[in-house]
Design a protein around this motif. Structure first.
Motif, PDB file in Angstrom:
ATOM      1  N   PHE A 284       1.035  -1.509   0.062  1.00 37.86           N
ATOM      2  CA  PHE A 284      -0.004  -0.579   0.089  1.00 37.86           C
ATOM      3  C   PHE A 284       1.300   0.815   0.261  1.00 37.86           C
ATOM      4  N   TYR A 285       0.633   2.248  -0.830  1.00 38.08           N
ATOM      5  CA  TYR A 285       1.151   3.475  -0.631  1.00 38.08           C
ATOM      6  C   TYR A 285       0.535   4.687  -0.122  1.00 38.08           C
ATOM      7  N   GLU A 286       1.064   5.549   0.835  1.00 39.40           N
ATOM      8  CA  GLU A 286       0.450   7.114   0.288  1.00 39.40           C
ATOM      9  C   GLU A 286       1.164   8.006   0.295  1.00 39.40           C
ATOM     10  N   LEU A 287       0.637   8.728  -0.407  1.00 41.94           N
ATOM     11  CA  LEU A 287       1.546   9.510  -0.767  1.00 41.94           C
ATOM     12  C   LEU A 287       1.183  11.032  -0.052  1.00 41.94           C
ATOM     13  N   LYS A 288       2.370  11.779   0.220  1.00 43.17           N
ATOM     14  CA  LYS A 288       2.317  13.503   1.053  1.00 43.17           C
ATOM     15  C   LYS A 288       2.835  14.075   0.460  1.00 43.17           C
ATOM     16  N   LYS A 289       2.648  15.564   1.255  1.00 46.90           N
ATOM     17  CA  LYS A 289       3.607  16.075   0.065  1.00 46.90           C
ATOM     18  C   LYS A 289       5.018  16.558   0.722  1.00 46.90           C
ATOM     19  N   SER A 290       5.572  16.817  -0.521  1.00 47.89           N
ATOM     20  CA  SER A 290       7.179  16.374  -0.147  1.00 47.89           C
ATOM     21  C   SER A 290       7.851  17.242   0.788  1.00 47.89           C
ATOM     22  N   GLY A 291       7.056  19.043   1.155  1.00 44.25           N
ATOM     23  CA  GLY A 291       7.342  19.784   2.237  1.00 44.25           C
ATOM     24  C   GLY A 291       6.560  19.733   3.216  1.00 44.25           C
ATOM     25  N   THR A 292       6.452  18.206   3.028  1.00 44.97           N
ATOM     26  CA  THR A 292       5.442  18.514   4.748  1.00 44.97           C
ATOM     27  C   THR A 292       6.452  17.935   6.493  1.00 44.97           C
ATOM     28  N   GLU A 293       6.091  18.342   6.916  1.00 41.13           N
ATOM     29  CA  GLU A 293       7.100  18.454   8.237  1.00 41.13           C
ATOM     30  C   GLU A 293       7.138  17.405   8.922  1.00 41.13           C
ATOM     31  N   LEU A 294       8.815  17.223   8.857  1.00 45.44           N
ATOM     32  CA  LEU A 294       8.448  15.281   9.748  1.00 45.44           C
ATOM     33  C   LEU A 294       8.793  15.168  11.142  1.00 45.44           C
ATOM     34  N   ILE A 295       9.521  15.587  12.128  1.00 47.19           N
ATOM     35  CA  ILE A 295       9.598  15.341  13.062  1.00 47.19           C
ATOM     36  C   ILE A 295       9.710  16.807  14.263  1.00 47.19           C
ATOM     37  N   GLN A 296       8.878  17.187  15.295  1.00 50.19           N
ATOM     38  CA  GLN A 296       9.342  17.877  16.190  1.00 50.19           C
ATOM     39  C   GLN A 296       9.468  18.266  17.830  1.00 50.19           C
ATOM     40  N   PHE A 297       9.781  18.674  17.971  1.00 48.30           N
ATOM     41  CA  PHE A 297      10.557  18.635  19.463  1.00 48.30           C
ATOM     42  C   PHE A 297      10.414  18.698  20.355  1.00 48.30           C
ATOM     43  N   ASP A 298      10.175  18.198  21.442  1.00 47.68           N
ATOM     44  CA  ASP A 298       9.152  17.854  22.742  1.00 47.68           C
ATOM     45  C   ASP A 298      10.741  18.799  24.061  1.00 47.68           C
ATOM     46  N   LYS A 299      10.093  19.987  23.844  1.00 46.71           N
ATOM     47  CA  LYS A 299      10.736  21.064  25.106  1.00 46.71           C
ATOM     48  C   LYS A 299      10.768  20.049  26.329  1.00 46.71           C
ATOM     49  N   SER A 300       9.608  19.797  27.056  1.00 41.84           N
ATOM     50  CA  SER A 300       9.961  19.179  28.241  1.00 41.84           C
ATOM     51  C   SER A 300      10.355  18.277  27.993  1.00 41.84           C
ATOM     52  N   HIS A 301      11.058  17.012  27.257  1.00 46.91           N
ATOM     53  CA  HIS A 301      11.338  15.956  27.260  1.00 46.91           C
ATOM     54  C   HIS A 301      12.700  15.846  26.750  1.00 46.91           C
ATOM     55  N   LYS A 302      13.343  16.704  25.854  1.00 43.86           N
ATOM     56  CA  LYS A 302      13.974  17.099  25.497  1.00 43.86           C
ATOM     57  C   LYS A 302      14.225  16.264  24.251  1.00 43.86           C
ATOM     58  N   SER A 303      13.423  16.031  23.332  1.00 41.65           N
ATOM     59  CA  SER A 303      13.706  15.036  22.502  1.00 41.65           C
ATOM     60  C   SER A 303      12.392  15.199  21.112  1.00 41.65           C
ATOM     61  N   TRP A 304      12.628  14.285  20.260  1.00 47.03           N
ATOM     62  CA  TRP A 304      11.810  14.235  18.870  1.00 47.03           C
ATOM     63  C   TRP A 304      11.134  13.926  19.136  1.00 47.03           C
ATOM     64  N   PHE A 305       9.838  13.502  17.929  1.00 44.41           N
ATOM     65  CA  PHE A 305       8.699  13.369  17.910  1.00 44.41           C
ATOM     66  C   PHE A 305       8.094  13.430  16.413  1.00 44.41           C
ATOM     67  N   TRP A 306       7.373  12.300  16.533  1.00 40.58           N
ATOM     68  CA  TRP A 306       6.347  12.870  14.877  1.00 40.58           C
ATOM     69  C   TRP A 306       5.599  14.237  14.822  1.00 40.58           C
ATOM     70  N   SER A 307       5.657  14.549  14.086  1.00 43.41           N
ATOM     71  CA  SER A 307       5.593  15.337  13.666  1.00 43.41           C
ATOM     72  C   SER A 307       3.514  15.050  13.541  1.00 43.41           C
ATOM     73  N   ARG A 308       2.459  16.138  13.656  1.00 44.94           N
ATOM     74  CA  ARG A 308       0.485  15.733  13.582  1.00 44.94           C
ATOM     75  C   ARG A 308       0.204  15.599  11.957  1.00 44.94           C
ATOM     76  N   ASP A 309       1.322  15.942  11.131  1.00 42.54           N
ATOM     77  CA  ASP A 309       0.811  15.022  10.225  1.00 42.54           C
ATOM     78  C   ASP A 309       0.986  13.420   9.740  1.00 42.54           C
ATOM     79  N   VAL A 310       2.467  13.163  10.063  1.00 47.01           N
ATOM     80  CA  VAL A 310       2.811  12.132  10.152  1.00 47.01           C
ATOM     81  C   VAL A 310       2.719  10.990  10.792  1.00 47.01           C
ATOM     82  N   SER A 311       1.895  11.158  11.987  1.00 47.56           N
ATOM     83  CA  SER A 311       1.591  10.647  13.081  1.00 47.56           C
ATOM     84  C   SER A 311       0.048  10.232  12.688  1.00 47.56           C
ATOM     85  N   MET A 312      -0.187  11.011  11.727  1.00 47.31           N
ATOM     86  CA  MET A 312      -2.507  10.711  11.112  1.00 47.31           C
ATOM     87  C   MET A 312      -1.469  10.050   9.708  1.00 47.31           C
ATOM     88  N   VAL A 313      -0.749  10.213   9.051  1.00 46.31           N
ATOM     89  CA  VAL A 313      -0.962   9.111   8.326  1.00 46.31           C
ATOM     90  C   VAL A 313      -0.094   7.813   8.843  1.00 46.31           C
TER      91      VAL A 313
END
Length: 422
Positions: A284-313
């Motif tokens: 199965f292929y799912e295609l999103k925009k090439s400019g979609t943000e991939l990861i975001q930074f969690d300041k409280s835990h000092k770590s990176w996590f999936w962006s909202r768009d990536v989590s949804m897909v």
């Protein structure tokens, strides 16, 4: 000095004073009666004056008379294209003289030596080209009349050129301009042409080379379109159209696309592409925009996590995978029934541990080692879900194209080596 030719506008004279025969012209309308030197015989050669921006003189070696491809009235080459080139387009600051003769073509200081046979061959080719163009133009006009006015009693005609003209234009520069469809058209002609040979191994060799060249040209065109899309960052629908049209051409694993929307699977949301590989397994292929943000930074835990768009897909494709596993037998039967035709049995597919491929984002977002490492950890933590970034896929396409080019070059070198005399 004596007159030896008289035309409507010019008088030509011969002057043998001093031992060298000179040919001069005079314009009848010139009240001053000025005589201009056209050419002269000197030491067994003909010196011909030329009024080019760079070329000022032409020497015809060992000539008893002026060759037919020169104007006897002193206006240069009789063939207009050659004349205009050397008169206006030739641009070399150090060269001012042409030498025409029987010796091989070579540059000698401020002179260009041109072999007379090569020059005559060139002029013959140009004349053939012009005749062919004139015939083609007439045929195009005739065909237009036939198309617009069917009642006119003309038959459509094919636009044909001479064999020599066609072969002259089959060069590497032409390859770069051809589309995949045009290569296919050439290929169909090529296969028909091979039927004149009786030796089967010749046909197989020709066809194998043709397939490789067609694949290379198709990939070149795909890469150009892909680069434009990547630069434009279009809507997801544009990427869907591109992958739907080309993915089976640039990814040889896949042999079939399934129109999932036409299959009664009991679901209302569909993957962008459902592809079947050479072993019958489904992706199965799912295609999103090439400019979609991939990861975001969690300041409280000092770590990176999936962006909202990536989590949804991820949630979306996980649902595809779960439903496919739960309904594997009914899905496989539905696909087989949908793809069955009058002459061909339906497609046998294996829905065992299907994969989901998410094409999304760009590595330019991962601009630090920390981001790259976190993204690597996140993408590898997912089961049966693969992430492919758009620029990573572009790099794969370019590597595939380079490998085909190198393979073709090696084959051509091997053939050339075999053709060398022992």
């Amino acid at each position: 000095m004596k007159e030896f030719k008289n035309t409507e506008k010019l008088i030509l004279y011969e002057d043998s004073e001093g031992g060298n025969l000179k040919i001069l012209r005079e314009r009848k309308e010139d009240e001053q009666k000025e005589k201009v030197l056209i050419y002269q015989y000197l030491d067994g050669n003909i010196q011909y004056g030329f009024e080019g921006e760079k070329i000022k003189e032409i020497i015809i070696e060992e000539a008893d008379e002026l060759p037919s491809f020169f104007s006897q009235y002193g206006f240069g080459f009789s063939e207009k294209t050659v004349n205009n080139f050397f008169r206006y387009s030739f641009d070399h600051p150090e060269v001012d003289t042409l030498i025409i003769g029987g010796l091989p073509s070579i540059r000698e200081g401020n002179k260009l030596r041109i072999n007379i046979d090569e020059l005559e061959k060139l002029i013959t080719s140009i004349n053939q080209e012009q005749r062919g163009c004139n015939e083609t133009k007439k045929t195009l006009v005739k065909n237009m009349i036939v198309d617009i006015f069917p009642e006119v009693n003309f038959d459509r005609a094919s636009v044909n050129s001479s064999k020599d003209m066609v072969l002259r234009n089959l060069n590497d520069k032409l390859i770069e301009k051809l589309t995949a469809e045009e290569v296919q058209q050439l290929g169909e002609f090529y296969v028909k042409a091979t039927r004149k040979f009786k030796a089967g191994h010749i046909i197989k060799k020709i066809n194998a080379g043709l397939i490789k060249n067609a694949q290379m040209l198709s990939l070149q065109e795909i890469v150009l379109k892909y680069e434009k899309l990547l630069n434009d960052n279009p809507a997801e629908s544009e990427w869907q159209k591109f992958f739907d049209e080309y993915i089976t051409l640039f990814d040889s694993r896949y042999v079939h696309k399934v129109n999932y929307k036409n299959i009664a699977t009991g679901i209302t949301k569909y993957p962008d592409l459902v592809l079947v590989d050479i072993y019958g397994y489904i992706d199965f292929y799912e295609l999103k925009k090439s400019g979609t943000e991939l990861i975001q930074f969690d300041k409280s835990h000092k770590s990176w996590f999936w962006s909202r768009d990536v989590s949804m897909v991820i949630s979306q494709v996980s649902d595809y995978l779960q439903k496919a596993k739960e309904n594997a037998l009914s899905y496989a039967k539905a696909i087989k029934d949908e793809t069955e035709t009058e002459t061909e049995p339906g497609l046998e597919v294996n829905i065992i541990n299907p994969r989901a491929i998410i094409v999304i984002g760009h590595t330019k977002e991962l601009n630090t080692d920390k981001k790259r490492n976190q993204f690597k950890n996140l993408r590898e933590s997912l089961k049966d879900i693969e992430f492919v970034l758009y620029d990573e896929l572009l790099e794969r396409l370019k590597n595939l194209l380079d490998s085909i080019k190198i393979e073709n070059e090696h084959k051509q070198a091997s053939v050339a080596q075999l053709q060398k005399p022992a």
